[in-house]
Motif scaffolding. Sequence first.
Motif, PDB file in Angstrom:
ATOM      1  N   ASP A   1       0.844  -1.205   0.000  1.00 27.30           N
ATOM      2  CA  ASP A   1       0.000   0.000   0.000  1.00 27.30           C
ATOM      3  C   ASP A   1       0.876   1.251   0.000  1.00 27.30           C
ATOM      4  O   ASP A   1       0.872   2.033   0.946  1.00 27.30           O
ATOM      5  CB  ASP A   1      -0.902  -0.034   1.251  1.00 27.30           C
TER       6      ASP A   1
ATOM      7  N   ARG B   1      -3.382   4.186   0.985  1.00 29.50           N
ATOM      8  CA  ARG B   1      -4.842   4.305   0.902  1.00 29.50           C
ATOM      9  C   ARG B   1      -5.536   3.674   2.102  1.00 29.50           C
ATOM     10  O   ARG B   1      -6.453   4.264   2.681  1.00 29.50           O
ATOM     11  CB  ARG B   1      -5.352   3.652  -0.392  1.00 29.50           C
TER      12      ARG B   1
ATOM     13  N   ASP C   1      -2.014 -12.250  -5.165  1.00 33.87           N
ATOM     14  CA  ASP C   1      -1.149 -11.291  -4.470  1.00 33.87           C
ATOM     15  C   ASP C   1       0.057 -11.984  -3.840  1.00 33.87           C
ATOM     16  O   ASP C   1       1.163 -11.422  -3.795  1.00 33.87           O
ATOM     17  CB  ASP C   1      -1.936 -10.549  -3.389  1.00 33.87           C
TER      18      ASP C   1
ATOM     19  N   SER D   1      -7.986  -7.978  -0.446  1.00 35.34           N
ATOM     20  CA  SER D   1      -7.251  -8.243  -1.686  1.00 35.34           C
ATOM     21  C   SER D   1      -8.068  -7.909  -2.930  1.00 35.34           C
ATOM     22  O   SER D   1      -7.511  -7.514  -3.958  1.00 35.34           O
ATOM     23  CB  SER D   1      -6.819  -9.714  -1.732  1.00 35.34           C
TER      24      SER D   1
ATOM     25  N   THR E   1      -7.703  -3.992  -3.409  1.00 38.73           N
ATOM     26  CA  THR E   1      -6.369  -3.498  -3.777  1.00 38.73           C
ATOM     27  C   THR E   1      -5.918  -4.024  -5.133  1.00 38.73           C
ATOM     28  O   THR E   1      -4.988  -3.475  -5.724  1.00 38.73           O
ATOM     29  CB  THR E   1      -5.334  -3.892  -2.702  1.00 38.73           C
ATOM     30  N   ASN E   2      -6.569  -5.070  -5.629  1.00 37.00           N
ATOM     31  CA  ASN E   2      -6.240  -5.637  -6.937  1.00 37.00           C
ATOM     32  C   ASN E   2      -7.201  -5.055  -7.972  1.00 37.00           C
ATOM     33  O   ASN E   2      -8.394  -5.366  -7.985  1.00 37.00           O
ATOM     34  CB  ASN E   2      -6.369  -7.168  -6.873  1.00 37.00           C
TER      35      ASN E   2
ATOM     36  N   TRP F   1     -14.811   0.630  -2.571  1.00 39.36           N
ATOM     37  CA  TRP F   1     -13.558   0.594  -1.833  1.00 39.36           C
ATOM     38  C   TRP F   1     -13.547  -0.447  -0.710  1.00 39.36           C
ATOM     39  O   TRP F   1     -12.529  -0.622  -0.032  1.00 39.36           O
ATOM     40  CB  TRP F   1     -13.233   1.973  -1.251  1.00 39.36           C
TER      41      TRP F   1
END
Length: 411
Positions: free
Chosen positions: A91, A95, A217, A329, A332-333, A357
């Motif tokens: 990160d 965020r 990830d 995950s 963020t992906n 989000w």
Amino acid sequence: YASYGKVPVGQGPTFNRWEKCEFVWGREGCGFLEDAIQLWLMEEQNIWRRIAEYVRHTPSPHNTQPYRLHVISDTSAEIVFLPSRGLFIADPEGRFTWLTAGIFAELVSIVAHSLGYEIVTDWDFSPMYPNGDTTTEQVIAKLELQKHDSVLNDLNPTLILNRHTSRLPYDGNIIPTELISKLHAEAERYGHRFMTSTKPKDIEWVKELNKNSLFYDLENIGIREELKHWLRYSKKEAVDKKDGLSAECLGMPGRLLHSFFYHHKIWAMPGLKQIVERIYMSTMKGIGTIGWLQGPYATRADWVKSGELMIRLWLILTEAGVYWHPYGSVITNDKSRADMLRHMGLHEEADGKNMIWLLLRMGYSKEPPHSERLALEEIILDLPRHPSLPTPDFRAIQHFSVPKMGSGRGL
């Protein structure tokens, strides 16, 4: 004088009537017992310390606990970010680290309201990790207490202590409509939308998406090594370090988890990888409701505001006896989130102005294992003593009982 000790929030002795109480008394004395009691109360009931008792339970990604409360005076403090406890690889823009700051600040506010104080927050949205600096502490907000005549109406602070993430299997029940309506209303107050689905096909699809995103990830060496630093493979290690993500909380055998991260090439082989995936998916049974949040998520101020909202929703669910488990995950992906948008028929605006989000599962389960937390003394920094309260001489103290008295002046 009375010695330093702990008084729980909302509790502590009252002296309207001089009932028999136990105190610690220096041989040289204070002169007036009542004055000593008042000084003791000022020290014992220090507002920042009482607040910190609760905010040390702030949830954070991988339970890194990256924030500290630096006390400046009786009415002012700072929120300090420790970049060594951030996630610079996974990160880099911060965020979700800024989101955690919003959670931390909102918990400060909730506890302060219960004590009759308002919090005024002045944020400094300077970038985290400037020029790749992952060691220098960073003040991200200044806090000021403003006294009110009465307690301010807000969520009950005890919910903070009762809130936990459950990664256990759920019992299959869906979340009641009236509770979902409360979540909708709270999200709208912040300019966000909270949406849910109870369709079995959506739930199964999201479970598979989350699994694929997580294991994708973990193929990234940098992310895997960063996460490895925060994993706790045994109960003893979790208790000793009091931070990090424990195998017990993940519902994974500690030895298997250790082997997976330290011998990853072996476990990435066909057949072996599927064993770990099946164990992970066994914790995802019984999901009756999934949910997601959509709204402004473009700026650091947005990320903080989203954190404030997130923890309020979490506490509302806690009050109703409901657990949730965020699927980090997927968010963020970018590819996974785009796949979710297509499957759900959802739409985002460009540049995070109306972004999904947070994706999560909600439901009922057995009480999950609790994540360890750092001691209060590690969360609160530089707690000031009251200027008129001398440092106790613990070499010269003895216990005595204060009998019932009239005026309360002297002995």
